[in-house]
Scaffold this active site. Structure first.
Site, PDB file in Angstrom:
ATOM      1  N   LYS A  36     -37.290  33.630  -2.166  1.00  0.00           N
ATOM      2  CA  LYS A  36     -35.877  33.811  -2.533  1.00  0.00           C
ATOM      3  C   LYS A  36     -35.361  32.445  -2.965  1.00  0.00           C
ATOM      4  O   LYS A  36     -35.068  31.580  -2.146  1.00  0.00           O
ATOM      5  CB  LYS A  36     -35.106  34.332  -1.314  1.00  0.00           C
ATOM      6  CG  LYS A  36     -33.867  35.149  -1.574  1.00  0.00           C
ATOM      7  CD  LYS A  36     -32.715  34.440  -2.207  1.00  0.00           C
ATOM      8  CE  LYS A  36     -32.209  33.242  -1.512  1.00  0.00           C
ATOM      9  NZ  LYS A  36     -31.409  32.351  -2.334  1.00  0.00           N
ATOM     10  N   GLU A  43     -37.060  23.035   6.963  1.00  0.00           N
ATOM     11  CA  GLU A  43     -36.876  21.711   6.341  1.00  0.00           C
ATOM     12  C   GLU A  43     -35.398  21.591   6.015  1.00  0.00           C
ATOM     13  O   GLU A  43     -34.916  22.194   5.048  1.00  0.00           O
ATOM     14  CB  GLU A  43     -37.708  21.612   5.059  1.00  0.00           C
ATOM     15  CG  GLU A  43     -39.216  21.675   5.283  1.00  0.00           C
ATOM     16  CD  GLU A  43     -39.781  20.403   5.890  1.00  0.00           C
ATOM     17  OE1 GLU A  43     -39.076  19.388   5.976  1.00  0.00           O
ATOM     18  OE2 GLU A  43     -40.955  20.443   6.310  1.00  0.00           O
ATOM     19  N   CYS A  52     -32.985  15.443  -0.114  1.00  0.00           N
ATOM     20  CA  CYS A  52     -32.838  15.357   1.347  1.00  0.00           C
ATOM     21  C   CYS A  52     -33.334  14.003   1.834  1.00  0.00           C
ATOM     22  O   CYS A  52     -32.933  13.531   2.877  1.00  0.00           O
ATOM     23  CB  CYS A  52     -33.620  16.485   2.007  1.00  0.00           C
ATOM     24  SG  CYS A  52     -35.331  16.507   1.474  1.00  0.00           S
ATOM     25  N   GLU A  81     -24.282  14.216   4.636  1.00  0.00           N
ATOM     26  CA  GLU A  81     -25.220  14.042   3.532  1.00  0.00           C
ATOM     27  C   GLU A  81     -24.394  13.939   2.237  1.00  0.00           C
ATOM     28  O   GLU A  81     -23.638  14.859   1.923  1.00  0.00           O
ATOM     29  CB  GLU A  81     -26.077  15.309   3.487  1.00  0.00           C
ATOM     30  CG  GLU A  81     -27.459  15.077   3.065  1.00  0.00           C
ATOM     31  CD  GLU A  81     -28.298  16.346   3.153  1.00  0.00           C
ATOM     32  OE1 GLU A  81     -27.781  17.431   3.459  1.00  0.00           O
ATOM     33  OE2 GLU A  81     -29.489  16.229   2.891  1.00  0.00           O
TER      34      GLU A  81
HETATM   35  P1  NAP Z   1     -28.304  25.736   1.221  1.00  0.00           P
HETATM   36  O1  NAP Z   1     -26.914  26.006   0.818  1.00  0.00           O
HETATM   37  O2  NAP Z   1     -28.626  25.703   2.662  1.00  0.00           O
HETATM   38  O3  NAP Z   1     -29.194  26.822   0.470  1.00  0.00           O
HETATM   39  C1  NAP Z   1     -30.588  26.825   0.571  1.00  0.00           C
HETATM   40  C2  NAP Z   1     -31.091  28.218   0.294  1.00  0.00           C
HETATM   41  O4  NAP Z   1     -30.596  29.117   1.289  1.00  0.00           O
HETATM   42  C3  NAP Z   1     -30.648  28.805  -1.044  1.00  0.00           C
HETATM   43  O5  NAP Z   1     -31.673  29.617  -1.537  1.00  0.00           O
HETATM   44  C4  NAP Z   1     -29.445  29.639  -0.644  1.00  0.00           C
HETATM   45  O6  NAP Z   1     -29.160  30.694  -1.543  1.00  0.00           O
HETATM   46  C5  NAP Z   1     -29.909  30.197   0.676  1.00  0.00           C
HETATM   47  N1  NAP Z   1     -28.820  30.605   1.554  1.00  0.00           N
HETATM   48  C6  NAP Z   1     -27.540  30.170   1.580  1.00  0.00           C
HETATM   49  N2  NAP Z   1     -26.861  30.787   2.569  1.00  0.00           N
HETATM   50  C7  NAP Z   1     -27.733  31.640   3.169  1.00  0.00           C
HETATM   51  C8  NAP Z   1     -27.626  32.555   4.255  1.00  0.00           C
HETATM   52  N3  NAP Z   1     -26.506  32.723   4.944  1.00  0.00           N
HETATM   53  N4  NAP Z   1     -28.722  33.260   4.596  1.00  0.00           N
HETATM   54  C9  NAP Z   1     -29.873  33.111   3.925  1.00  0.00           C
HETATM   55  N5  NAP Z   1     -30.038  32.267   2.884  1.00  0.00           N
HETATM   56  C10 NAP Z   1     -28.976  31.529   2.517  1.00  0.00           C
HETATM   57  O7  NAP Z   1     -28.834  24.354   0.641  1.00  0.00           O
HETATM   58  P2  NAP Z   1     -28.738  23.823  -0.859  1.00  0.00           P
HETATM   59  O8  NAP Z   1     -27.336  23.409  -1.076  1.00  0.00           O
HETATM   60  O9  NAP Z   1     -29.369  24.770  -1.805  1.00  0.00           O
HETATM   61  O10 NAP Z   1     -29.708  22.565  -0.784  1.00  0.00           O
HETATM   62  C11 NAP Z   1     -29.314  21.362  -0.315  1.00  0.00           C
HETATM   63  C12 NAP Z   1     -29.731  21.167   1.132  1.00  0.00           C
HETATM   64  O11 NAP Z   1     -31.133  21.322   1.244  1.00  0.00           O
HETATM   65  C13 NAP Z   1     -29.444  19.776   1.629  1.00  0.00           C
HETATM   66  O12 NAP Z   1     -28.917  19.827   2.940  1.00  0.00           O
HETATM   67  C14 NAP Z   1     -30.812  19.112   1.640  1.00  0.00           C
HETATM   68  O13 NAP Z   1     -30.946  18.048   2.547  1.00  0.00           O
HETATM   69  C15 NAP Z   1     -31.673  20.249   2.001  1.00  0.00           C
HETATM   70  N6  NAP Z   1     -33.057  19.970   1.595  1.00  0.00           N
HETATM   71  C16 NAP Z   1     -33.961  19.671   2.580  1.00  0.00           C
HETATM   72  C17 NAP Z   1     -35.270  19.365   2.241  1.00  0.00           C
HETATM   73  C18 NAP Z   1     -36.271  19.052   3.302  1.00  0.00           C
HETATM   74  O14 NAP Z   1     -37.458  19.103   2.991  1.00  0.00           O
HETATM   75  N7  NAP Z   1     -35.886  18.732   4.532  1.00  0.00           N
HETATM   76  C19 NAP Z   1     -35.653  19.379   0.899  1.00  0.00           C
HETATM   77  C20 NAP Z   1     -34.714  19.669  -0.079  1.00  0.00           C
HETATM   78  C21 NAP Z   1     -33.408  19.973   0.296  1.00  0.00           C
HETATM   79  P3  NAP Z   1     -27.942  30.556  -2.587  1.00  0.00           P
HETATM   80  O15 NAP Z   1     -28.364  29.568  -3.560  1.00  0.00           O
HETATM   81  O16 NAP Z   1     -27.812  31.919  -3.164  1.00  0.00           O
HETATM   82  O17 NAP Z   1     -26.744  30.133  -1.789  1.00  0.00           O
END
Ligand code: NAP
Length: 479
Positions: free
Chosen positions: A176, A252, A286, A383
């Protein structure tokens, strides 16, 4: 605009519309204009994808590891052959500069190559029980159907970092992708099919109702694993949901990386490292350096040099030749960066360069360096996810470690010093899953990537990345 690109759901080896017929738009962050419309998967599509993954499970698990490895290797070759095309797609839907997008394609493809090699390392163990009464035989089996949820900041690499080990281990998956960047994930599905992945082994389900769709899958008893990359906030919600069916999780999550520079550091190397740690992917990583802690005696010099390097970066549309920093991914992201910088300046920080959102279309924010940042500023706790470097000074090793650890996150830290003993001592004392010692980049498919504290659970990449998709089975044997 994009050339030919798949925009339907990929379920059971076929491109299918959403059962509701709904679609959603994908925007170009450089202009805010629509570049594509993608099928919007709903709950019944999610179940269809789990059906397909469950049906394909036994066959894929029984496929020879060498064959699974060869399929992954072919996927690496195809990604490498199409690197330019894929990079353009990433840059268009995510906004990142083409140079960053090309780097991402190479990094992403390497996960397929690495796990092609890992697929045949299916080791187990055999031991004699301490009592001498029997043997302890431990073998590894695939976890089963996996739900993979990925963010928009590395739309290719976050997908391959999960699909590679899952397929190597013999698992089947439903991916997804983030709804801001579904096109790259769909392109990955096409490449994997062409590489020989059988129908149903990889399913891709773009959706605007991510919460409902993922929750539905986590409550289907056939789903045995969740691998999530995204924010800590969403990670917490999914960990709670995974608890209902006791689903195996790899998480992650967010980071808040400290970048610590001691007075004895090689300053040229520290500036180079800072530019990479801060500006790779325009700061939308991240692993991005989020807080710079610089020893007082060199802080003015470091800040000035970093500000002049940041000011010289060329900002523009990601796809334009020569661009070094593209727009941020969407309005929310650029709005948050703007608010954090304004808050820091109101509390007394000085913008050595940048610091103001430009007028006009697109989600641009200029490379920014802030000095004199108040220790309790939200910009040091949250962040940033943008091209902003807040600098704080310190005066002892103990203070540097205390400041670095003053966060609920623990993904990665960067340390610059020419004193190796100090470098290793501080690396051990910092609470993080990864440390870059005199290095501004840690990501490597051959190394275990992941965090401690609220940055996550589990590791991706390395041999550890494969083990996340395997269960140990213990057989007590007499013979
Ligand atoms: P996000 O808002 O948490 O979304 C990540 C994924 O989860 C997207 O596919 C999103 O779909 C989905 N999602 C959102 N709300 C959800 C829910 N209630 N239930 C299930 N799935 C849900 O994060 P982002 O803004 O895309 O990415 C940035 C974040 O990712 C940052 O905090 C970054 O640090 C972290 N990150 C961590 C790593 C690591 O390896 N530690 C690597 C890269 C990024 P939608 O797009 O449809 O909302």
């Amino acid at each position: 605009m994009l050339g030919v690109v798949e925009t339907e759901l990929f379920i059971g080896g076929k491109w299918v519309p959403a059962s509701s017929g709904n679609r959603f738009d994908v925007l170009d962050p450089a202009t805010g204009e629509v570049i594509a419309s993608v099928a919007d998967g709903g709950e019944s599509d999610a179940i269809a994808a789990v059906d397909a993954a469950a049906e394909a499970g036994a066959g894929w698990a029984a496929t020879a590891p060498r064959v699974r490895g060869e399929v992954l290797r072919r996927a690496w070759e195809l990604m490498t052959e199409r690197a330019d095309e894929l990079a353009k797609m990433i840059s268009l839907e995510n906004g990142k500069a083409l140079v960053d997008a090309k780097g991402e394609v190479t990094y992403a493809a390497e996960f397929f190559r690495w796990f092609a090699e890992e697929a045949v390392r299916g080791e187990g163990t055999l031991a004699t029980a301490p009592s001498g009464a029997n043997r302890i035989l431990v073998t590894r089996q695939p976890v089963g159907v996996c739900v993979l949820v990925t963010p928009w900041n590395f739309p290719a690499a976050m997908a391959t970092r999960k699909i590679g080990p899952a397929l190597a281990a013999g698992c089947t998956v439903v991916l997804k992708p983030a709804s801001d960047t579904p096109l790259t994930a769909l392109a990955m599905a096409a490449i994997l099919a062409e590489a020989g992945v059988p129908s149903g082994v990889v399913n891709v389900l773009p959706s605007r109702s991510s919460g409902k769709v993922v929750s539905r899958m986590l409550h289907d008893s056939r789903v045995r694993k969740l691998s999530f990359t995204g924010s800590t906030e969403v990670g917490r919600i999914l960990l709670a949901q995974a608890a209902d069916n006791v689903v195996n999780t790899s998480m992650e999550l967010g980071g808040n990386a400290p970048f610590v520079v001691f007075a004895d550091a090689d300053l040229d190397a520290a500036i180079e490292g800072a530019m990479i740690a801060k500006m790779r992917n325009g700061g939308e990583a991240c692993t991005a350096a989020n807080r710079f802690y610089v020893e007082s005696s060199i802080a003015a010099d470091f800040s000035q040099r970093l500000a002049s390097r940041m000011a010289a970066l060329k900002v523009g549309p990601g796809t334009a030749e020569g661009t070094q920093v593209g727009p941020l991914v969407n309005e929310d992201t650029v709005g948050k960066v703007d608010e954090l910088v304004k808050g820091a300046i109101e509390a007394g920080a000085k913008a050595e360069t940048g610091g103001r959102r430009p007028e006009g279309p697109g989600f641009y924010y200029p490379p920014t360096v802030l000095t004199g940042v108040a220790p309790d500023s939200p910009i040091l706790r949250e962040e940033i996810f943008g091209p902003v470097a807040p600098i704080v000074t310190f005066s002892s090793e103990e203070e540097a470690v205390r400041l670095a650890n003053d966060t609920e996150f623990g993904l990665v830290a960067y340390v610059y010093t020419t004193d190796l003993a100090r470098g290793l001592r501080v690396s051990e004392a910092i609470e993080a899953g990864m440390v870059g010692l005199n290095r501004g980049l840690v990501s490597d498919p051959a190394a275990p990537f992941g965090g401690v504290k609220q940055s996550g659970i589990g590791r991706e990449g390395g041999h550890e990345g494969l083990l996340e998709y395997l269960e140990s089975k213990y057989i007590a044997v007499n013979w």
